[in-house]
Design a protein around this motif. Structure first.
Motif, short mmCIF file in Angstrom:
data_model
loop_
_atom_site.label_atom_id
_atom_site.label_comp_id
_atom_site.label_asym_id
_atom_site.label_seq_id
_atom_site.Cartn_x
_atom_site.Cartn_y
_atom_site.Cartn_z
N ALA A 241 0.91 -1.16 0.09
CA ALA A 241 -0.02 -0.14 0.12
C ALA A 241 0.72 1.23 0.00
CB ALA A 241 -0.85 -0.11 1.29
N ALA A 242 2.05 1.08 0.87
CA ALA A 242 2.86 2.33 0.69
C ALA A 242 3.61 2.81 -0.54
CB ALA A 242 4.10 2.29 1.77
N LEU A 243 3.80 1.58 -1.45
CA LEU A 243 4.39 1.42 -2.54
C LEU A 243 3.32 2.22 -3.63
CD1 LEU A 243 6.54 0.94 -4.80
CD2 LEU A 243 5.51 -1.44 -4.98
N ARG A 244 2.09 1.89 -3.61
CA ARG A 244 1.08 2.42 -4.46
C ARG A 244 0.82 3.88 -3.85
NH1 ARG A 244 -2.45 2.97 -8.78
NH2 ARG A 244 -4.12 4.14 -8.10
N ALA A 248 1.62 6.92 -6.63
CA ALA A 248 0.29 7.62 -7.24
C ALA A 248 -0.01 8.83 -6.33
CB ALA A 248 -0.81 6.59 -6.73
N ASN A 249 1.02 9.43 -5.92
CA ASN A 249 0.86 10.65 -5.22
C ASN A 249 1.01 11.77 -6.51
OD1 ASN A 249 1.40 13.43 -4.01
ND2 ASN A 249 3.01 12.55 -2.71
N PRO A 250 0.00 12.54 -6.59
CA PRO A 250 -0.30 13.33 -7.68
C PRO A 250 0.62 14.63 -7.76
CG PRO A 250 -2.12 13.95 -6.28
CD PRO A 250 -1.37 12.42 -5.56
N LYS A 251 1.38 14.83 -6.54
CA LYS A 251 2.42 16.05 -6.73
C LYS A 251 3.72 15.36 -7.07
CE LYS A 251 0.26 18.43 -2.85
NZ LYS A 251 0.50 18.74 -1.21
N LYS A 252 3.65 13.86 -7.04
CA LYS A 252 5.05 13.29 -7.45
C LYS A 252 4.86 12.69 -9.05
CE LYS A 252 7.03 13.94 -3.54
NZ LYS A 252 8.16 14.76 -3.26
N CYS A 253 3.86 11.96 -9.26
CA CYS A 253 3.77 11.25 -10.47
C CYS A 253 2.36 11.30 -11.12
CB CYS A 253 3.85 9.74 -10.20
SG CYS A 253 5.88 9.49 -10.14
N ALA A 275 -4.71 -0.08 -8.24
CA ALA A 275 -5.37 0.68 -6.88
C ALA A 275 -5.34 -0.15 -5.51
CB ALA A 275 -6.57 1.17 -7.53
N THR A 276 -5.38 -1.35 -5.75
CA THR A 276 -5.68 -2.29 -4.44
C THR A 276 -4.23 -2.64 -3.94
OG1 THR A 276 -5.96 -4.36 -5.96
CG2 THR A 276 -7.86 -2.93 -5.10
N ALA A 277 -3.07 -2.18 -4.75
CA ALA A 277 -1.60 -2.90 -4.31
C ALA A 277 -1.63 -4.30 -4.38
CB ALA A 277 -1.41 -2.20 -2.99
N THR A 278 -2.29 -4.83 -5.07
CA THR A 278 -2.10 -6.40 -5.41
C THR A 278 -1.48 -6.80 -6.59
OG1 THR A 278 -4.54 -6.33 -6.18
CG2 THR A 278 -4.21 -6.78 -3.96
N ALA A 279 -1.08 -5.80 -7.57
CA ALA A 279 -0.64 -6.37 -8.97
C ALA A 279 0.08 -5.02 -9.61
CB ALA A 279 -1.76 -6.80 -9.73
N GLY A 280 0.83 -5.14 -10.57
CA GLY A 280 1.51 -4.17 -11.18
C GLY A 280 3.12 -4.62 -11.24
#
Length: 298
Positions: A241-244, A248-253, A275-280
């Motif tokens: 979740a922290a990775l996501r 996903a921080n709009p101020k960064k990426c 979005a659920t921090a389960t894949a990618g």
């Protein structure tokens, strides 16, 4: 001649035969008999902890050194092959041979070799299931090769390739911010996963009961189950979740920035971590990296 009842010597079958000193038929090292069918001792336990710590140290050091070089190049800060700064790098893939980076990596491997040698001997390693059962096989005396750096280099460099896209310049301010965020978040995730898995493995080796469920009704019976151990799984989910949240921080990426980077392992934030921090791909390859590193040490 051998009859149909002749038993082949196989470590882990629960039968003491062949070269077995003991055989309790399971995959837990710390319960008195290791997976190599050798008696587990305090010194063997210390060696195992040292191997786990060394694996994490090598990951943190190598990934940090390579990311530092890449980030510098992306900000138009020149880096060189030589101490006299006469031979500049022309491509990020050359970072492993950049003078400062190469020096860091050489010193890192020497430190890793020394830390393992303080706690492990060939005798203690022979009782464990690391990538080699000899100290020189883990990291050679010159600290230039061995199964630990060989196997880890592959997974670390794969992750670096996932994290970095096209070469940037100091003019690419927003792209640089997003790029550095992706790299930092990817490294942090693997470190957290390594810490959680090592914690589970080390507790098992100290015979601390661990469970699949919060009610403690389903005990862990194999180190391979550690990712599903209740507390470990909770930590892993939090790390994902922290990775996501980081990428996903709009101020960064943004999706536009990720796509503009090109050649990262995905061209959108959801492709990096959903979005659920389960894949990618960043999550998937981070899992593979951490689990591969654990495999070299345990």
């Amino acid at each position: 001649s051998c009859s149909n009842t002749c038993q082949l010597a196989v470590c882990g079958d629960g039968i003491v035969n062949g070269s077995d000193v003991c055989d309790d038929g399971n995959q837990i090292d710390g319960d008195g008999c290791t997976r190599q069918c050798k008696p587990f001792t305090t010194d063997i336990g210390k060696c195992q902890v040292a191997l786990g710590a060394a694996a994490k140290k090598y990951f943190a050091g190598r990934s940090g050194a390579l990311q530092s070089c890449r980030n510098a190049l992306n900000k138009s800060k020149p880096r060189y092959f030589d101490k006299t700064k006469m031979m500049p790098l022309t491509d990020p893939s050359q970072c492993v041979n950049e003078y400062g980076t190469a020096t860091k990596l050489a010193n890192l491997l020497k430190s890793v070799r020394n830390s393992i040698a303080k706690k492990c001997t060939n005798a203690t390693l022979a009782a464990l299931s690391a990538c080699s059962q000899q100290l020189d096989g883990i990291v050679n005396p010159a600290a230039t090769t061995g199964c630990l750096p060989s196997l880890q280099t592959t997974v670390i460099d794969t992750l670096i390739d996932d994290e970095y896209g096209r070469a940037l310049t100091s003019m690419d301010t927003a792209d640089n911010t997003c790029q550095a965020t992706i790299a930092s978040a990817g490294r942090a995730y693997v470190k957290k996963r390594l810490t959680a898995l090592r914690g589970c493995r080390d507790k098992l080796n100290k015979l601390k009961p661990l469970f699949m469920d919060k009610m403690k009704s389903m005990p862990i019976t194999d180190p391979a189950q550690c990712p599903s151990e209740y507390n470990t799984a909770t930590k892993l989910a939090s790390a994902a979740a922290a990775l996501r949240n980081a990428v996903a921080n709009p101020k960064k990426c943004t999706d536009a920035l990720v796509a503009d980077l090109a050649s990262t392992c995905a061209n959108s934030i959801d492709g990096l971590v959903n979005a659920t921090a389960t894949a990618g791909c960043l999550l998937t390859d981070g899992v593979a990296a951490a689990d591969g590193l654990i495999g070299t040490a345990y």
